[in-house]
Scaffold this active site. Structure first.
Site, PDB file in Angstrom:
ATOM      1  N   GLU A 400       0.823  -1.210   0.000  1.00  0.00           N
ATOM      2  CA  GLU A 400       0.000   0.000   0.000  1.00  0.00           C
ATOM      3  C   GLU A 400       0.864   1.270   0.000  1.00  0.00           C
ATOM      4  O   GLU A 400       0.513   2.266  -0.636  1.00  0.00           O
ATOM      5  CB  GLU A 400      -0.955  -0.005   1.197  1.00  0.00           C
ATOM      6  N   HIS A 403       1.798   2.289  -3.467  1.00  0.00           N
ATOM      7  CA  HIS A 403       0.803   3.153  -4.107  1.00  0.00           C
ATOM      8  C   HIS A 403       0.977   4.600  -3.657  1.00  0.00           C
ATOM      9  O   HIS A 403       0.982   5.534  -4.468  1.00  0.00           O
ATOM     10  CB  HIS A 403      -0.611   2.709  -3.724  1.00  0.00           C
TER      11      HIS A 403
END
Length: 629
Positions: A400, A403
Site C-alpha cells: 500500500e 501506491h
C-alpha cells in the site's frame, strides 16, 4: 490495492465522489471562455457547430477538464473515504450521489473529447484526450435515471460486501466477519470446519447477484454510448494496445509462468492428500478450494507448515517476531516507511499519520480491505487497513505504501496523468519493494536476530514466496476472464456460477468444496467483483514486480541469485525508481517500463529466474506424482 478514481480504482474513475455530493445539482460542464468555448463538454450552439475544432481548443479543453476533475474527484474521494470508514445508510447514499455526479460529468467530457479526433496535436494533449475516453471503468448510461440507478447499485454492492457476516448456528447468534472467517481458513486443519467457514462467507453473495446482473446491463449501455462493444472491451483498451492484443499478451505471460504454477500445484496437492486422504483429493484431480488456507485459494502461505522443504531448518517467523516484540500497527507502518526513505524517497507527510485508518474500529462498520488513497490529488495520501501483527499485513503495508509513494511522486502532474503507467505498474511497485524484505533485510532492521544463509534455508524462503506469488497467478488472471465473458454476453446470468467454476478448474486446478448451483454467486464473495475493480492489474503486477526487482537489483550492483537481493538503503536503485514514479501516466507504459528496466514489454523470465532453485527441489520431490488435473 490502489483506491482512487482515475484508472485503477474500484470503479476506476470511481471513488471520487462529487463536489456536489450533498446537493441536488448536477456537476457543471467544464467552463470555457474565448475561442475554446465550443469544445466545452455539454456546450452547444450554432457557432460551435460551424467552426472546425483547432489544436488550441483541444489544449484548452484538456486544461479545463483537468481542473474540473480535480475538484470532482477530490470531493468524491472524501465521500468515498467516509463511506468506507463509517458505513451507514447515509454515507452510502452520499457516496452514491457522488458516483452519479462523476458519471454524468465524465460522460459529457468523453463525448467532448471525441470532437478532436483526427487533429494533429502535441503528444501530451493527444494523450490526455485518449485518457479521458478511457478514464472510467464504469461508464454511465446517457439516461439520467439509469445513471443514478447504476451509481446506487455500485455503491450498495460494495457496502453490503463490507458489512457481510456469517452467523453459524453453533455460535447461537454470534456472527463472524471476514477477518474472523479468514483466520479460521488460515489456521484450521479440520476439513468440516473449513467447509463451514468457506460456505458461510460465500453465503453473503447471492443477494448481490440480481444487482450485479443489472450493473452489467447498465455498464454495457454506458460503454456502448462511448464507442465500446462492452465494459470488458473498454477495460482492455487502457494498455496502449488494442483490446485484442492485450488479451493475447496476458495469455502469453500466463503461458510463460504456467509450468511453474503446475509444478507447485502438484507438490501442494500431494501434501494435502497425505493430510486429508485420497477420498477427499484424488491422484489427478483439482484441489478443493477451501483447503489452501485462504478464502479464495489465491494465497497459499498459510500452508507453509505442511509443505516446508526442510522443516527442521530454522524457520523465519515474522508473525512471531512482531508479536514477541509487541510491534503495533503504527510501528509496522513506520517500518515500511523507513524502507522507502532508505532509498532516498521523502518521508510520509504528517497528515498521513493523522488521517489514515490503521486498525478496525470497534464502534462502526468499515471496509477493511486494504487500500491506498490520495484524497486531494495533491498529496493527501493515506492508507486504510485493519492491521494485525502478522507477516501478511507487514507485506501488505509495503504494497500500500508503494501506491502512496507513486501518488507522492506524480501529484504535480495534470490530474489525467496522475496514475500508473498502466494499472499493473501501480499494483507492482509496493510488491517490488516487498521482494526486498529478505531474511537479511529483516535482520538488518532488527526484526529477526538471525537470518540463516544456506541452501536449505533459501529453499524454505523461496517456498514461502512461491505460496504467495506463484499461487496467485491463475487467480489473478481468471477473475477478469470471467468478467470479460460476462460483459460480452458469452456468459449469461443463468451460467454465472458454472462459468466461474469452469475457469477456476481450468486455470487454478480448484474445485468447489460442496456442490454449487446458480442460486449461488461465488464471484460476488470476492471484493473486487461487487467493488467493480478490474483485476488483471494484479496478475500483471505479479509479473512486473520481478521484472522491476531484477532491474533495481542490477542498479544497486547486486551480484548473486536474484532471490537474495535487497535494495534497502541503496540510493542508486531509489533514483531509478523515482524517475519511473514521476512519469505517472504521461507516457505509454512501454516507455515507463524502459525507464526502470531497459525493456519495453512485460517479461516473466525474471520470475522464472527468481524461483529456479525452488523448481529443482519441487521436481525432485514430486517424482512419482501424476501432475495436472
Amino acid at each position: 490495492m490502489k483506491q482512487r478514481p482515475y484508472a485503477s480504482l474500484a470503479l476506476v474513475l470511481p471513488l471520487a465522489a462529487a463536489v456536489f455530493a450533498c446537493s441536488s445539482e448536477s456537476p457543471p460542464a467544464p467552463q470555457a471562455t474565448g475561442s475554446a468555448a465550443a469544445s466545452a463538454p455539454g456546450k452547444t450552439g450554432a457557432p460551435a457547430a460551424e467552426k472546425p475544432p483547432t489544436a488550441e481548443e483541444a489544449h484548452g479543453f484538456t486544461l479545463r477538464v483537468n481542473d474540473d476533475l480535480k475538484k470532482l474527484w477530490t470531493a468524491s474521494a472524501r465521500a468515498a473515504w467516509v463511506n468506507k470508514t463509517y458505513i451507514t445508510d447515509d454515507t452510502t447514499a452520499i457516496s452514491a450521489a457522488a458516483e452519479e455526479a462523476n458519471m454524468e460529468y465524465l460522460g459529457t467530457a468523453i463525448t467532448g473529447a471525441t470532437r478532436f479526433d483526427g487533429l494533429k496535436l502535441d503528444e501530451p494533449v493527444a494523450r490526455q484526450l485518449k485518457l479521458i475516453k478511457l478514464s472510467s471503468t464504469l461508464p454511465a448510461p446517457p439516461d439520467a435515471k439509469k445513471r443514478a440507478e447504476l451509481a446506487q447499485i455500485a455503491v450498495s454492492m460494495e457496502a453490503d460486501y463490507g458489512k457481510g457476516k456469517y452467523c453459524p448456528p453453533r455460535l447461537e447468534g454470534k456472527c463472524l466477519n471476514l477477518d474472523e472467517l479468514s483466520n479460521i481458513m488460515a489456521k484450521s486443519r479440520k476439513y468440516d470446519e473449513l467447509v463451514d467457514a468457506w460456505t458461510g462467507w460465500h453465503s453473503i453473495a447471492p443477494p448481490i447477484k440480481e444487482r450485479y446482473t443489472r450493473y452489467v446491463e447498465l455498464g454495457n449501455e454506458g460503454a456502448r454510448s462511448i464507442g465500446f462493444s462492452d465494459m470488458g472491451a473498454l477495460w482492455r483498451a487502457g494498455y496502449d494496445m488494442t483490446p485484442e492484443a492485450f488479451e493475447a499478451d496476458t495469455e502469453r505471460l500466463w503461458n510463460q509462468v504456467k509450468p511453474l504454477y503446475d509444478e507447485l500445484h502438484c507438490l501442494v496437492r500431494a501434501k494435502l492428500r497425505k493430510l486429508y486422504g485420497a477420498d477427499k483429493i484424488g491422484d489427478k484431480a483439482p484441489i478443493p478450494a477451501h483447503l489452501l488456507g485462504n478464502m479464495w485459494a489465491q494465497d497459499w502461505s498459510n500452508l507453509y507448515d505442511l509443505v516446508a522443504p526442510y522443516p527442521k531448518e530454522a524457520s523465519i517467523d515474522v508473525t512471531k517476531a512482531l508479536v514477541d516484540k509487541k510491534i503495533g500497527a503504527v510501528d509496522m507502518v513506520k517500518m515500511g516507511e523507513r524502507f522507502f526513505t532508505s532509498l532516498g524517497l521523502e518521508p510520509l507527510p504528517k497528515t498521513f499519520w493523522e488521517r489514515s485508518m490503521f486498525v478496525r474500529p470497534r464502534d462502526r462498520e468499515v471496509v477493511c480491505h486494504a487500500s491506498a488513497w490520495d484524497v486531494t490529488y495533491g498529496g493527501d495520501i493515506r492508507i486504510k487497513m485493519c492491521i494485525e501483527p502478522k507477516e501478511e499485513d507487514f507485506i501488505t503495508i509495503h504494497h500500500e505504501l508503494g501506491h502512496d509513494y507513486y501518488y507522492a511522486y506524480y501529484h504535480t502532474l495534470p490530474v489525467l496523468f496522475q496514475s500508473g503507467a498502466n494499472d499493473g505498474f501501480h499494483e507492482g511497485i509496493g510488491d517490488t519493494i516487498a521482494l526486498s524484505v529478505t531474511p537479511g533485510y529483516l535482520k538488518t532492521i532488527g526484526l529477526l536476530a538471525e537470518a540463516p544463509e544456506n541452501p536449505k534455508a533459501e529453499t524454505n524462503f523461496l517456498m514461502k514466496q512461491a505460496l504467495a506469488k506463484i499461487a496467485f497467478l491463475p487467480f489473478g488472471k481468471l477473475i477478469d476472464q470471467w468478467r470479460w465473458d460476462v460483459f460480452a454476453g458469452k456468459t449469461p446470468p443463468d451460467k454465472y456460477n458454472e462459468a466461474w467454476w469452469n475457469l477456476r478448474r481450468k486455470y487454478q486446478g480448484m474445485s468447489a468444496p460442496v456442490p454449487r448451483s446458480e442460486k449461488d454467486f461465488d464471484p460476488g464473495a470476492k471484493f473486487h467483483v461487487p467493488g467493480g475493480t478490474p483485476y488483471t492489474r494484479y496478475f500483471l503486477a505479479h509479473i512486473y514486480q520481478f521484472q522491476f526487482h531484477r532491474a533495481l537489483c542490477k542498479a544497486a550492483g547486486h551480484t548473486g541469485p536474484l532471490h537474495t537481493c535487497s535494495i534497502y538503503g541503496n540510493k542508486a536503485a531509489g533514483d531509478k525508481l523515482k524517475a519511473m514514479l514521476a512519469m505517472g501516466a504521461s507516457k505509454p507504459w512501454p516507455e515507463a517500463m524502459k525507464a526502470i528496466s531497459g525493456e519495453t514489454q512485460g517479461d516473466a523470465s525474471a520470475i522464472l529466474e527468481y524461483f529456479e532453485p525452488l523448481r529443482k527441489f519441487i521436481r525432485e520431490e514430486s517424482k512419482g506424482e501424476t501432475c495436472g488435473w
